[in-house]
Design a protein around this motif. Structure first.
Motif, PDB file in Angstrom:
ATOM      1  N   GLU A 156       7.772  64.282 -21.664  1.00  0.00           N
ATOM      2  CA  GLU A 156       7.027  63.096 -21.238  1.00  0.00           C
ATOM      3  C   GLU A 156       7.370  61.965 -22.203  1.00  0.00           C
ATOM      4  O   GLU A 156       6.631  61.638 -23.120  1.00  0.00           O
ATOM      5  N   ASP A 157       8.546  61.393 -21.980  1.00  0.00           N
ATOM      6  CA  ASP A 157       9.035  60.344 -22.869  1.00  0.00           C
ATOM      7  C   ASP A 157       9.716  59.257 -22.046  1.00  0.00           C
ATOM      8  O   ASP A 157       9.928  59.392 -20.845  1.00  0.00           O
ATOM      9  N   THR A 158      10.054  58.190 -22.720  1.00  0.00           N
ATOM     10  CA  THR A 158      10.757  57.081 -22.090  1.00  0.00           C
ATOM     11  C   THR A 158      11.861  56.615 -23.012  1.00  0.00           C
ATOM     12  O   THR A 158      11.777  56.769 -24.237  1.00  0.00           O
ATOM     13  N   VAL A 159      12.909  56.070 -22.424  1.00  0.00           N
ATOM     14  CA  VAL A 159      14.085  55.652 -23.180  1.00  0.00           C
ATOM     15  C   VAL A 159      14.171  54.134 -23.144  1.00  0.00           C
ATOM     16  O   VAL A 159      14.109  53.520 -22.072  1.00  0.00           O
ATOM     17  N   LEU A 160      14.320  53.526 -24.323  1.00  0.00           N
ATOM     18  CA  LEU A 160      14.483  52.086 -24.434  1.00  0.00           C
ATOM     19  C   LEU A 160      15.935  51.787 -24.774  1.00  0.00           C
ATOM     20  O   LEU A 160      16.459  52.267 -25.788  1.00  0.00           O
TER      21      LEU A 160
END
Length: 233
Positions: free
Chosen positions: A116-120
Motif C-alpha cells: 500500500e504505497d505510492t510512487v512519486l
C-alpha cells in the motif's frame, strides 16, 4: 560542415552519411515484462517518456562503438563494438545495446499493509535536460530549430506538471482516507475501552456487595455473641 565549405577546403566525400535510427524495446529488468517496443528514435535526440513518464534518455549515435576504420578497397567504414578484441571489425548498423536505468523514484508507504504505497516521479526539468540550453537564433534555420525545441520543452514541462498534479491529488485523496481510517480506529478503541470500563465497574460493584454482606454477617455474629453473654448470670 556545409558542402561549399568542404569544396573550398578540397575535402572529398568518402562515404555518404546516414542518419542512425535506434529502435527501442523497454522491459522491466526484474520481471522481464515488456513495457514498450518498436519506438524509433533518431540518434542525437532524446527518447521522452519511453521508459517512464517524465524520464528522458539521450541516445548517442556512437554508443558502444570503440573503433572505426575506413577501408579504401571496400569504400566503406567498419566499426568495432568489442573493446576486448580490437581486431573484430565488421560492417553494418545493427548494433544491439542494453541500457539499464536505475529507478530513483520516491516510494511512500500510504497504508498499513504491504504494497500500500505510492510512487512519486519527478523528471529532470533543467535547461540541459529540456534541450534548450544555448539555443541559436542567428539564422532562420537555427531559429526554426530552436522554436521546435522550445515547443518540445513546453510540452515536456506541461506533461510533468500534469504528473505532479495527479500525484498531489492522489496524496490528498490518501490523506482523506487515512484521516477517516484514523477516526474509525479511534472510535473503535473508545468503544472497546468503554466496554472494558463498564465490565470492571460491574465487577467492582459485585465485589463491593459481597464485602458489605460479609461485614453485615460478621456484625450479626458478633451481636449474637454479645446477646448470649448478657443472658449469663
Amino acid at each position: 560542415g556545409s558542402e561549399e565549405l568542404m569544396q573550398a577546403l578540397a575535402f572529398t566525400e568518402i562515404q555518404k552519411s546516414e542518419e542512425r535510427i535506434f529502435e527501442m524495446t523497454v522491459a522491466d529488468a526484474h520481471t522481464g515484462r515488456v513495457l514498450s517496443s518498436g519506438e524509433r528514435v533518431l540518434a542525437g535526440q532524446a527518447a521522452l517518456n519511453a521508459i517512464a513518464p517524465g524520464v528522458s534518455l539521450d541516445l548517442d549515435g556512437i554508443i558502444g562503438v570503440s573503433k572505426v576504420k575506413y577501408y579504401e578497397d571496400l569504400g566503406t567504414f567498419k566499426v568495432n563494438t568489442d573493446p576486448n578484441d580490437p581486431t573484430a571489425l565488421f560492417t553494418g548498423l545493427n548494433i544491439e545495446r542494453y541500457v539499464h536505468v536505475a529507478d530513483n523514484a520516491l516510494v511512500l508507504q500510504i497504508g498499513a499493509n504491504e504494497k500500500e504505497d505510492t510512487v512519486l516521479v519527478l523528471g529532470d526539468m533543467t535547461a540541459k535536460a529540456l534541450r534548450i540550453l544555448n539555443l541559436e537564433v542567428r539564422s532562420r534555420e537555427e531559429a526554426a530549430r530552436s522554436l521546435t525545441r522550445l515547443d518540445s520543452a513546453i510540452k515536456r514541462v506541461s506533461t510533468q506538471r500534469a504528473i505532479i498534479g495527479a500525484q498531489i491529488n492522489r496524496l490528498e485523496h490518501t490523506m482523506s482516507n487515512l484521516t477517516t481510517a484514523s477516526l474509525n480506529l479511534t472510535e473503535a478503541k473508545s468503544r472497546i475501552t468503554d466496554a472494558d470500563f463498564a465490565k470492571e465497574m460491574m465487577e467492582f460493584t459485585r465485589l463491593n456487595i459481597i464485602t458489605q454482606a460479609g461485614h453485615s454477617m460478621m456484625a450479626q455474629a458478633n451481636q449474637l455473641s454479645n446477646n448470649i453473654l448478657t443472658l449469663m448470670p
